[in-house]
Design a protein around this motif. Sequence first.
Motif, PDB file in Angstrom:
ATOM      1  N   THR A  64       0.910  -0.995  -0.202  1.00  0.00           N
ATOM      2  CA  THR A  64      -0.153   0.163   0.128  1.00  0.00           C
ATOM      3  C   THR A  64       0.881   1.313  -0.137  1.00  0.00           C
ATOM      4  OG1 THR A  64      -0.154   0.068   2.432  1.00  0.00           O
ATOM      5  CG2 THR A  64      -1.640  -1.147   1.223  1.00  0.00           C
ATOM      6  N   ALA A  65       0.423   2.360  -0.263  1.00  0.00           N
ATOM      7  CA  ALA A  65       1.039   3.510  -0.401  1.00  0.00           C
ATOM      8  C   ALA A  65       0.201   4.605   0.336  1.00  0.00           C
ATOM      9  CB  ALA A  65       1.609   4.059  -1.540  1.00  0.00           C
ATOM     10  N   GLY A  66       0.784   5.399   1.333  1.00  0.00           N
ATOM     11  CA  GLY A  66       0.114   6.197   2.190  1.00  0.00           C
ATOM     12  C   GLY A  66       0.831   6.708   3.186  1.00  0.00           C
ATOM     13  N   ILE A  67       0.039   7.748   4.092  1.00  0.00           N
ATOM     14  CA  ILE A  67       0.802   8.350   5.080  1.00  0.00           C
ATOM     15  C   ILE A  67      -0.030   8.117   6.442  1.00  0.00           C
ATOM     16  CG2 ILE A  67       1.422  10.781   6.407  1.00  0.00           C
ATOM     17  CD1 ILE A  67       2.047  11.615   3.513  1.00  0.00           C
ATOM     18  N   HIS A  68       0.457   7.607   7.295  1.00  0.00           N
ATOM     19  CA  HIS A  68      -0.394   7.205   8.744  1.00  0.00           C
ATOM     20  C   HIS A  68      -0.752   8.377   9.531  1.00  0.00           C
ATOM     21  CE1 HIS A  68      -0.970   5.559  12.690  1.00  0.00           C
ATOM     22  NE2 HIS A  68      -1.032   4.268  12.329  1.00  0.00           N
ATOM     23  N   ARG A  84       1.191   9.613  -5.640  1.00  0.00           N
ATOM     24  CA  ARG A  84       0.461   9.339  -6.736  1.00  0.00           C
ATOM     25  C   ARG A  84       1.517   8.281  -7.773  1.00  0.00           C
ATOM     26  NH1 ARG A  84      -4.138  12.248  -8.397  1.00  0.00           N
ATOM     27  NH2 ARG A  84      -4.604  13.781  -6.829  1.00  0.00           N
ATOM     28  N   SER A  85       2.710   8.802  -7.841  1.00  0.00           N
ATOM     29  CA  SER A  85       3.766   7.884  -8.636  1.00  0.00           C
ATOM     30  C   SER A  85       3.760   6.342  -8.085  1.00  0.00           C
ATOM     31  CB  SER A  85       5.015   8.617  -8.438  1.00  0.00           C
ATOM     32  OG  SER A  85       6.067   7.692  -9.329  1.00  0.00           O
ATOM     33  N   LEU A  86       3.717   6.200  -6.769  1.00  0.00           N
ATOM     34  CA  LEU A  86       3.611   4.897  -6.071  1.00  0.00           C
ATOM     35  C   LEU A  86       2.392   4.460  -6.520  1.00  0.00           C
ATOM     36  CD1 LEU A  86       5.093   5.824  -2.812  1.00  0.00           C
ATOM     37  CD2 LEU A  86       6.223   4.184  -4.366  1.00  0.00           C
ATOM     38  N   LEU A  87       1.276   4.811  -6.531  1.00  0.00           N
ATOM     39  CA  LEU A  87       0.048   4.256  -6.662  1.00  0.00           C
ATOM     40  C   LEU A  87      -0.257   3.843  -8.161  1.00  0.00           C
ATOM     41  CD1 LEU A  87      -1.942   6.527  -4.171  1.00  0.00           C
ATOM     42  CD2 LEU A  87      -1.813   4.112  -3.826  1.00  0.00           C
ATOM     43  N   LYS A  88       0.299   4.308  -8.973  1.00  0.00           N
ATOM     44  CA  LYS A  88       0.398   3.732 -10.448  1.00  0.00           C
ATOM     45  C   LYS A  88       1.343   2.383 -10.729  1.00  0.00           C
ATOM     46  CE  LYS A  88      -0.491   8.338 -11.916  1.00  0.00           C
ATOM     47  NZ  LYS A  88      -0.260   9.543 -12.812  1.00  0.00           N
ATOM     48  N   GLU A  89       2.226   2.163  -9.617  1.00  0.00           N
ATOM     49  CA  GLU A  89       2.928   0.820  -9.847  1.00  0.00           C
ATOM     50  C   GLU A  89       2.055  -0.502  -9.654  1.00  0.00           C
ATOM     51  OE1 GLU A  89       6.257   0.590 -10.590  1.00  0.00           O
ATOM     52  OE2 GLU A  89       6.660   2.584 -10.596  1.00  0.00           O
ATOM     53  N   PRO A  90       2.199  -1.345 -10.517  1.00  0.00           N
ATOM     54  CA  PRO A  90       1.264  -2.572 -10.532  1.00  0.00           C
ATOM     55  C   PRO A  90       1.424  -3.178  -9.130  1.00  0.00           C
ATOM     56  CG  PRO A  90       3.311  -2.861 -11.779  1.00  0.00           C
ATOM     57  CD  PRO A  90       3.318  -1.548 -11.697  1.00  0.00           C
ATOM     58  N   ASN A  91       2.329  -3.159  -8.242  1.00  0.00           N
ATOM     59  CA  ASN A  91       2.550  -3.970  -6.883  1.00  0.00           C
ATOM     60  C   ASN A  91       2.056  -2.988  -6.041  1.00  0.00           C
ATOM     61  OD1 ASN A  91       5.188  -5.004  -8.363  1.00  0.00           O
ATOM     62  ND2 ASN A  91       4.473  -6.351  -6.785  1.00  0.00           N
ATOM     63  N   LEU A 120      -8.266   9.919   0.386  1.00  0.00           N
ATOM     64  CA  LEU A 120      -9.646   9.714  -0.557  1.00  0.00           C
ATOM     65  C   LEU A 120      -9.579   9.981  -1.678  1.00  0.00           C
ATOM     66  CD1 LEU A 120     -11.943   9.883   2.682  1.00  0.00           C
ATOM     67  CD2 LEU A 120     -10.873   7.610   1.705  1.00  0.00           C
ATOM     68  N   ALA A 121      -9.522  11.182  -2.013  1.00  0.00           N
ATOM     69  CA  ALA A 121      -9.682  11.879  -3.154  1.00  0.00           C
ATOM     70  C   ALA A 121      -8.778  11.206  -4.402  1.00  0.00           C
ATOM     71  CB  ALA A 121      -9.146  13.474  -3.393  1.00  0.00           C
ATOM     72  N   MET A 122      -7.467  10.881  -3.879  1.00  0.00           N
ATOM     73  CA  MET A 122      -6.666   9.925  -4.912  1.00  0.00           C
ATOM     74  C   MET A 122      -6.999   8.601  -4.946  1.00  0.00           C
ATOM     75  SD  MET A 122      -2.509  10.599  -3.912  1.00  0.00           S
ATOM     76  CE  MET A 122      -2.855  10.843  -2.050  1.00  0.00           C
ATOM     77  N   ALA A 123      -7.909   7.971  -4.023  1.00  0.00           N
ATOM     78  CA  ALA A 123      -8.428   6.604  -4.261  1.00  0.00           C
ATOM     79  C   ALA A 123      -9.641   6.641  -5.137  1.00  0.00           C
ATOM     80  CB  ALA A 123      -8.916   5.939  -2.962  1.00  0.00           C
ATOM     81  N   VAL A 124     -10.365   7.915  -5.267  1.00  0.00           N
ATOM     82  CA  VAL A 124     -11.484   8.027  -5.960  1.00  0.00           C
ATOM     83  C   VAL A 124     -11.093   8.066  -7.406  1.00  0.00           C
ATOM     84  CG1 VAL A 124     -13.566   9.641  -6.803  1.00  0.00           C
ATOM     85  CG2 VAL A 124     -13.126   8.952  -4.338  1.00  0.00           C
TER      86      VAL A 124
END
Length: 269
Positions: A64-68, A84-91, A120-124
């Motif tokens: 996962t990629a995020g900030i606690h 956003r860059s991380l969240l575009k990675e397939p893993n 949440l906005a990024m996830a959407v």
Amino acid sequence: MQLIDIGVNLTNPSFADKHQAVLDRAYAAGVCQLVLTGTSVEGSEQALELCRQLDETAQRLFATAGIHPHSASDWNADSDQRLRSLLKEPNVVAVGECGLDFNRDFSPRPQQEKVLEEHLAMAVELQLPVFLHERDASQRLLEILRDYRDQLPAAVVHCFTGEKKALFSYLDLDLHIGITGWICDERRGTHLHPLVKEIKRGRLMLESDAPYLLPRSLRPKPKNGRNEPAYLTEVLREVALHRGEAEEDLAAHTTACARAFYGLPSIPR
């Protein structure tokens, strides 16, 4: 029997230089896939790098990629772009760990709420599931989530430790629930025993949250006191006991749930 650990902090310093041995023990115990939790931008980058280093087939390790919320004060102009860059990675299969922690308040509550909404906005936008943290903040978390829920593909309240009212409110919002070794703690987790029966199939997942939350019912206990994914079988045993299900049945439906939630590939038995 296959299990999926939906939340393990493999980047924790206590696992340094032990990653492969920890994974080998997990695989031997039937934990066939693991999702490594990202709790900061740097930690999320490290989690992805471990996936690349330790899983050449890209079939077993994901992140996962995020900030606690503890680190919400670290959010800056660069955080959004790097996540956003991380969240575009397939893993990388989910946004988070993100959420609200009004128990310790390591970051100001308004900042926690702002950073949660950024996640949440990024996830959407990216149509990714969300891996949520919540301590003593269920009402506020629900208020914020309601504005996004219809646009989110899925969200899990990880390491659920709350009471019946919070659980039912989360389920009413069609959220998933992650259960950890907290349920094995006779000092503070017994209230979860009747509650796990209320989580319907398709919404329940299991996690170690290692190296934290070593199941207190585990015998023998490791001398180092460190939890690891191989001990997820003890969480399985305890949850199965209180749901009145066979361990094999519980393993099958929680694994199927996790695989669908994260979009993970099937692993041959």
